[in-house]
Enzyme design. Structure first.
Site, PDB file in Angstrom:
ATOM      1  N   ALA A  72       0.805  -1.220   0.000  1.00  0.00           N
ATOM      2  CA  ALA A  72       0.000   0.000   0.000  1.00  0.00           C
ATOM      3  C   ALA A  72       0.838   1.269   0.000  1.00  0.00           C
ATOM      4  CB  ALA A  72      -0.958   0.003   1.194  1.00  0.00           C
ATOM      5  N   THR A  73       2.025   1.229   0.599  1.00  0.00           N
ATOM      6  CA  THR A  73       2.871   2.430   0.594  1.00  0.00           C
ATOM      7  C   THR A  73       3.246   2.815  -0.832  1.00  0.00           C
ATOM      8  OG1 THR A  73       3.769   2.111   2.818  1.00  0.00           O
ATOM      9  CG2 THR A  73       5.120   3.358   1.276  1.00  0.00           C
ATOM     10  N   GLN A 181      -6.118  -1.335   5.660  1.00  0.00           N
ATOM     11  CA  GLN A 181      -6.738  -1.972   6.820  1.00  0.00           C
ATOM     12  C   GLN A 181      -8.115  -2.557   6.535  1.00  0.00           C
ATOM     13  OE1 GLN A 181      -5.286  -2.685   9.590  1.00  0.00           O
ATOM     14  NE2 GLN A 181      -3.425  -1.470   9.319  1.00  0.00           N
ATOM     15  N   SER A 201      -2.564  -3.846   0.735  1.00  0.00           N
ATOM     16  CA  SER A 201      -1.356  -4.588   1.086  1.00  0.00           C
ATOM     17  C   SER A 201      -1.709  -6.038   1.381  1.00  0.00           C
ATOM     18  CB  SER A 201      -0.685  -3.994   2.332  1.00  0.00           C
ATOM     19  OG  SER A 201       0.153  -2.912   2.010  1.00  0.00           O
ATOM     20  N   HIS A 203      -0.062  -8.218   3.277  1.00  0.00           N
ATOM     21  CA  HIS A 203       0.211  -8.705   4.628  1.00  0.00           C
ATOM     22  C   HIS A 203      -0.804  -8.248   5.663  1.00  0.00           C
ATOM     23  CE1 HIS A 203       2.155  -5.156   6.726  1.00  0.00           C
ATOM     24  NE2 HIS A 203       2.134  -4.723   5.479  1.00  0.00           N
ATOM     25  N   THR A 243      10.277  -7.316 -12.775  1.00  0.00           N
ATOM     26  CA  THR A 243       9.790  -8.685 -12.860  1.00  0.00           C
ATOM     27  C   THR A 243       8.730  -8.937 -11.789  1.00  0.00           C
ATOM     28  OG1 THR A 243      11.926  -9.445 -13.685  1.00  0.00           O
ATOM     29  CG2 THR A 243      10.460 -11.114 -12.733  1.00  0.00           C
ATOM     30  N   CYS A 328       4.781   1.277  11.254  1.00  0.00           N
ATOM     31  CA  CYS A 328       5.704   2.006  10.376  1.00  0.00           C
ATOM     32  C   CYS A 328       6.380   3.177  11.062  1.00  0.00           C
ATOM     33  CB  CYS A 328       4.960   2.486   9.130  1.00  0.00           C
ATOM     34  SG  CYS A 328       4.315   1.143   8.123  1.00  0.00           S
TER      35      CYS A 328
END
Length: 377
Positions: A72-73, A181, A201, A203, A243, A328
């Site tokens: 997401a960043t 989130q 994201s 994760h 890639t 973060c």
């Protein structure tokens, strides 16, 4: 014995089905998606295309509207900084965001500001959400972008995206949301076609770190006029060269599909955990953060009288893994900008901890936790 992990807003464990697929593509189907001359490459390409469909289905988008990124960043940076050329060309140099965004939104906005753009950072209520009327008031004819997160990473408070989408119905500004989130958890919100850009994201939804996506919705036949931030190779419609990590992408796709399939079951488990946690913690006279009626099911932000968060986490570290802010920015000991924006003093903000769980967590003995906290006073 390891402490019970209750920091799922920071990162989630791997869903078992996702882990199996990840290992399959890491070990057996290791081909390069860009290799067009043999079967390994063809199967890798098929896996990537399937993952696009799986991610797109969560938000009712199309396969070709999914751009894979590292998370997401990176997606936030492409969505925000990728529009600056269009802003200059169209003489639209105004951006609206909120004071509680993740740094991955606030810092790209600050970079635009240094380049001559005007950035309006909307305040939030003590409940942790932005008032839609504030968006309406802030809109200008030259507003290029409105970026408002789906749900806050520290408090779990959902933002009124549907209402903001209504306000933007007749305005050409692009609408972006950092959905790290809420993707796969608060599902219907992201299916609103007025949301042009969605950052996610892997994760956060039981896939891996290092993979995410930016959904870039077309308006009619036109895509948001994004420009790449990096060059070389032309992958992902030229927006994100390099890639493709097929195994990570396949894992993200699988996690996205499972999120929809198991949504009701996960929600039931999370709400049951929430009820038990709230009942047990109520004995400690807690101060819960934000408007709990707007919170995601799997997270609470809370403070206890007379205790600061660092002392609390230290005392509980052998029982549970919890946090006191965004992962973060965890190296920073300054008070949370999110909690400060909600009107808290430094001391009030520094007392808050975030507890976030998921359907994969073992049973939590909340009474043991309550007894430990009671002994600190």
């Amino acid at each position: 014995m390891s402490p019970t992990y209750l920091d799922c807003n920071a990162t989630t464990p791997l869903e078992p089905e996702v882990k199996d697929l990840l290992l399959h593509f890491l070990v057996e189907e290791f081909g390069n998606e860009g290799s067009r001359t043999h079967e390994y490459g063809a199967r890798a390409k098929q896996a990537v295309q399937k993952a696009r469909d799986q991610v797109a289905a969560v938000v009712a988008a199309k396969r070709d509207e999914v751009i894979f990124t590292s998370g997401a960043t990176e997606s936030n940076n492409i969505a925000i900084l990728g529009l600056r050329s269009a802003g200059r060309e169209q003489e639209k140099r105004h951006v609206i965001t909120t004071a509680i965004e993740h740094k991955a939104v606030l810092e790209p906005c600050a970079a635009l500001e240094q380049e001559g753009f005007e950035v309006t950072r909307l305040p939030v209520t003590s409940g942790g959400f932005v008032e839609p009327e504030a968006v309406q008031t802030a809109l200008q004819p030259d507003t290029l972008l409105v970026s408002i997160m789906q749900a806050n990473n520290e408090t779990g408070i959902r933002q009124p995206l549907d209402r903001v989408a209504e306000i933007l119905a007749d305005h050409p500004a692009y609408f972006h949301t950092d959905a790290a989130q809420g993707f796969g958890k608060d599902i219907e919100t992201l299916r609103n076609p007025r949301i042009d850009l969605i950052s996610i994201s892997g994760h956060k939804i039981y896939a891996t770190k290092g993979i995410g996506a930016l959904i870039v919705r077309r308006r009619g036949y036109e895509r948001p006029p994004l420009k790449p931030l990096a060059f070389g190779g032309g992958q992902e419609r030229g927006l994100r060269p390099g890639t493709l990590p097929v195994a990570l992408i396949a894992a993200l796709g699988e996690a996205a599909e499972i999120a929809v399939r198991d949504h009701a079951k996960r929600r039931q488990i999370n709400l049951r955990i929430r009820e038990r946690a709230m009942t047990a913690l109520a004995k400690l006279n807690p101060r819960f953060t934000g408007d709990l009626s707007r919170s995601l099911d799997h997270v609470i932000n809370v403070a206890f009288p007379g205790l600061d968060s660092e002392a609390l986490m230290l005392a509980l570290k052998d029982l549970v893994a919890i946090s006191n802010g965004s992962a973060c920015t965890s190296s920073s000991y300054s008070p949370s900008h999110v909690l400060k924006a909600m009107g808290m003093s430094d001391d009030e903000a520094n007392a808050c901890v975030r507890i976030s769980w998921c359907h994969l967590m073992p049973e939590v003995d909340w009474d043991v936790i309550v007894n430990r906290i009671s002994g600190l006073r």
